[in-house]
Design a protein around this motif. Structure first.
Motif, PDB file in Angstrom:
ATOM      1  N   GLU A 127       0.837  -1.208   0.000  1.00  0.00           N
ATOM      2  CA  GLU A 127       0.000   0.000   0.000  1.00  0.00           C
ATOM      3  C   GLU A 127       0.874   1.261   0.000  1.00  0.00           C
ATOM      4  N   ILE A 128       1.892   1.260  -0.842  1.00  0.00           N
ATOM      5  CA  ILE A 128       2.862   2.355  -0.895  1.00  0.00           C
ATOM      6  C   ILE A 128       2.337   3.464  -1.801  1.00  0.00           C
ATOM      7  N   ASP A 129       2.393   4.696  -1.305  1.00  0.00           N
ATOM      8  CA  ASP A 129       1.899   5.825  -2.089  1.00  0.00           C
ATOM      9  C   ASP A 129       2.760   7.055  -1.828  1.00  0.00           C
ATOM     10  N   PHE A 130       3.353   7.598  -2.876  1.00  0.00           N
ATOM     11  CA  PHE A 130       4.089   8.852  -2.791  1.00  0.00           C
ATOM     12  C   PHE A 130       3.282   9.933  -3.490  1.00  0.00           C
ATOM     13  N   ILE A 131       3.500  11.172  -3.103  1.00  0.00           N
ATOM     14  CA  ILE A 131       2.881  12.312  -3.772  1.00  0.00           C
ATOM     15  C   ILE A 131       3.990  13.234  -4.273  1.00  0.00           C
ATOM     16  N   THR A 132       3.874  13.653  -5.506  1.00  0.00           N
ATOM     17  CA  THR A 132       4.857  14.576  -6.069  1.00  0.00           C
ATOM     18  C   THR A 132       4.472  16.008  -5.709  1.00  0.00           C
ATOM     19  N   THR A 133       5.407  16.914  -5.942  1.00  0.00           N
ATOM     20  CA  THR A 133       5.120  18.327  -5.686  1.00  0.00           C
ATOM     21  C   THR A 133       4.001  18.835  -6.584  1.00  0.00           C
ATOM     22  N   GLY A 134       3.736  18.126  -7.681  1.00  0.00           N
ATOM     23  CA  GLY A 134       2.640  18.488  -8.569  1.00  0.00           C
ATOM     24  C   GLY A 134       1.335  17.808  -8.205  1.00  0.00           C
ATOM     25  N   ARG A 135       1.272  17.191  -7.015  1.00  0.00           N
ATOM     26  CA  ARG A 135       0.083  16.524  -6.495  1.00  0.00           C
ATOM     27  C   ARG A 135      -0.298  15.276  -7.280  1.00  0.00           C
ATOM     28  N   GLN A 136       0.659  14.639  -7.929  1.00  0.00           N
ATOM     29  CA  GLN A 136       0.421  13.362  -8.588  1.00  0.00           C
ATOM     30  C   GLN A 136       0.764  12.229  -7.622  1.00  0.00           C
ATOM     31  N   HIS A 137       0.044  11.113  -7.730  1.00  0.00           N
ATOM     32  CA  HIS A 137       0.302   9.954  -6.891  1.00  0.00           C
ATOM     33  C   HIS A 137       1.225   8.978  -7.625  1.00  0.00           C
ATOM     34  N   VAL A 138       2.210   8.483  -6.918  1.00  0.00           N
ATOM     35  CA  VAL A 138       3.165   7.521  -7.474  1.00  0.00           C
ATOM     36  C   VAL A 138       3.182   6.304  -6.559  1.00  0.00           C
ATOM     37  N   GLY A 139       2.895   5.147  -7.097  1.00  0.00           N
ATOM     38  CA  GLY A 139       2.839   3.932  -6.294  1.00  0.00           C
ATOM     39  C   GLY A 139       4.092   3.093  -6.404  1.00  0.00           C
ATOM     40  N   ALA A 140       4.069   1.939  -5.772  1.00  0.00           N
ATOM     41  CA  ALA A 140       5.182   0.986  -5.827  1.00  0.00           C
ATOM     42  C   ALA A 140       4.638  -0.408  -5.619  1.00  0.00           C
ATOM     43  N   ASP A 141       5.274  -1.376  -6.240  1.00  0.00           N
ATOM     44  CA  ASP A 141       4.875  -2.760  -6.042  1.00  0.00           C
ATOM     45  C   ASP A 141       5.201  -3.209  -4.620  1.00  0.00           C
ATOM     46  N   PRO A 142       4.405  -4.099  -4.047  1.00  0.00           N
ATOM     47  CA  PRO A 142       4.725  -4.635  -2.721  1.00  0.00           C
ATOM     48  C   PRO A 142       6.071  -5.357  -2.738  1.00  0.00           C
ATOM     49  N   SER A 143       6.721  -5.391  -1.588  1.00  0.00           N
ATOM     50  CA  SER A 143       7.982  -6.132  -1.461  1.00  0.00           C
ATOM     51  C   SER A 143       7.958  -6.928  -0.162  1.00  0.00           C
ATOM     52  N   THR A 144       8.747  -7.987  -0.111  1.00  0.00           N
ATOM     53  CA  THR A 144       8.805  -8.835   1.077  1.00  0.00           C
ATOM     54  C   THR A 144      10.242  -8.967   1.561  1.00  0.00           C
ATOM     55  N   PHE A 145      10.389  -9.384   2.809  1.00  0.00           N
ATOM     56  CA  PHE A 145      11.710  -9.612   3.385  1.00  0.00           C
ATOM     57  C   PHE A 145      11.604 -10.720   4.433  1.00  0.00           C
ATOM     58  N   LYS A 146      12.724 -11.332   4.735  1.00  0.00           N
ATOM     59  CA  LYS A 146      12.773 -12.440   5.692  1.00  0.00           C
ATOM     60  C   LYS A 146      13.554 -12.022   6.930  1.00  0.00           C
ATOM     61  N   VAL A 147      13.051 -12.426   8.104  1.00  0.00           N
ATOM     62  CA  VAL A 147      13.717 -12.130   9.368  1.00  0.00           C
ATOM     63  C   VAL A 147      14.082 -13.439  10.058  1.00  0.00           C
ATOM     64  N   ASP A 148      15.374 -13.672  10.245  1.00  0.00           N
ATOM     65  CA  ASP A 148      15.845 -14.824  11.002  1.00  0.00           C
ATOM     66  C   ASP A 148      16.143 -14.404  12.435  1.00  0.00           C
ATOM     67  N   TYR A 149      16.391 -15.359  13.311  1.00  0.00           N
ATOM     68  CA  TYR A 149      16.634 -15.011  14.710  1.00  0.00           C
ATOM     69  C   TYR A 149      17.835 -15.771  15.263  1.00  0.00           C
ATOM     70  N   ILE A 150      18.414 -15.182  16.300  1.00  0.00           N
ATOM     71  CA  ILE A 150      19.470 -15.813  17.081  1.00  0.00           C
ATOM     72  C   ILE A 150      18.915 -16.007  18.487  1.00  0.00           C
ATOM     73  N   LYS A 151      19.109 -17.162  19.047  1.00  0.00           N
ATOM     74  CA  LYS A 151      18.596 -17.437  20.391  1.00  0.00           C
ATOM     75  C   LYS A 151      19.214 -16.467  21.377  1.00  0.00           C
ATOM     76  N   GLY A 152      18.379 -15.808  22.163  1.00  0.00           N
ATOM     77  CA  GLY A 152      18.852 -14.799  23.094  1.00  0.00           C
ATOM     78  C   GLY A 152      19.142 -15.350  24.477  1.00  0.00           C
ATOM     79  N   THR A 153      19.723 -14.481  25.286  1.00  0.00           N
ATOM     80  CA  THR A 153      20.051 -14.853  26.667  1.00  0.00           C
ATOM     81  C   THR A 153      19.071 -14.236  27.662  1.00  0.00           C
ATOM     82  N   ALA A 154      18.087 -13.491  27.154  1.00  0.00           N
ATOM     83  CA  ALA A 154      17.121 -12.856  28.047  1.00  0.00           C
ATOM     84  C   ALA A 154      16.337 -13.914  28.818  1.00  0.00           C
ATOM     85  N   SER A 155      16.055 -13.612  30.077  1.00  0.00           N
ATOM     86  CA  SER A 155      15.347 -14.578  30.912  1.00  0.00           C
ATOM     87  C   SER A 155      13.884 -14.675  30.507  1.00  0.00           C
ATOM     88  N   PHE A 156      13.318 -15.838  30.768  1.00  0.00           N
ATOM     89  CA  PHE A 156      11.907 -16.111  30.495  1.00  0.00           C
ATOM     90  C   PHE A 156      11.354 -16.674  31.800  1.00  0.00           C
TER      91      PHE A 156
END
Length: 214
Positions: A127-156
């Motif tokens: 749902e990406i939407d930019f507006i130009t100084t001329g009040r035109q709308h410019v969109g973008a295709d959706p994009s994805t990314f992956k998040v991996d994890y490292i086991k933490g030392t925080a207490s549970f």
């Protein structure tokens, strides 16, 4: 007739130029459970007169957006809201004639925090939407990314047997520990729920309270 065809072709070319999608992405990244980090939102743009913008960011469960900052590329105010679980609306608006400079590079800096039980997953920007100084709308295709994890030392607190749950099994692990049966795995930090430096019946009662309140 020829003039009408030429005019229509020119109009379509103009529309295609205004509608041309920009490229908004986040690189795949790895985060440690229980910790926070900064992540860049990258923008590659063909338009050089972009100003206000909005986008929707979806994060995997257990990852929270805690802050958004503009880089030197964006001169303006940035805000974000959290209308649904794991979903954030990020907006930049035209205070002081905001502008986006350059045509490539880091655009926004996100601060994200992983829960102690974060197990990774996929996120997206749409749902990406930019507006130009001329009040035109410019969109973008959706994009994805992956998040991996490292086991933490925080207490549970309460998760004595390290199965990432607090239940009767943790009570049994603590009972075995107190009796000297050396249960394994056994996390002494998690087992000392009341943080008094001892593992005893008081910690068992604290775990009972955790179970009853969940």
């Amino acid at each position: 007739m020829r003039k009408k065809i030429i005019f229509l072709a020119m109009a379509l070319m103009c529309f295609a130029h205004i509608s041309k999608a920009e490229n908004v992405t986040i690189d795949d990244f790895t985060i440690t459970q229980g910790e926070s980090m900064q992540v860049a939102v990258k923008l590659v743009n063909s338009h050089t007169n972009l100003t206000a913008f909005s986008m929707q960011l979806t994060l995997p469960e257990g990852l929270t957006l805690t802050g958004v900052e503009a880089t030197g590329r964006y001169q303006g105010e940035v805000t974000f809201g959290n209308p649904d679980p794991n979903v954030y609306n990020i907006c930049g608006y035209e205070g002081n004639l905001a502008t986006i400079t350059g045509t490539a590079g880091d655009f926004l800096i996100l601060t994200v925090e992983a829960s102690p039980r974060f197990k990774g997953g996929n996120g997206s920007i749409d749902e990406i939407d930019f507006i130009t100084t001329g009040r035109q709308h410019v969109g973008a295709d959706p994009s994805t990314f992956k998040v991996d994890y490292i086991k933490g030392t925080a207490s549970f607190p309460g998760d004595a047997n390290e199965d990432e749950q607090v239940n009767v099994s943790d009570i049994m692990s603590i009972v075995n520990y107190i009796l000297g049966n050396n249960p394994s795995p056994f996390n002494e930090v998690n087992a000392d729920v009341n943080e008094d430096g001892n593992i005893n019946v008081s910690d068992i009662m604290a775990i009972v309270n955790i179970i009853l309140n969940n």
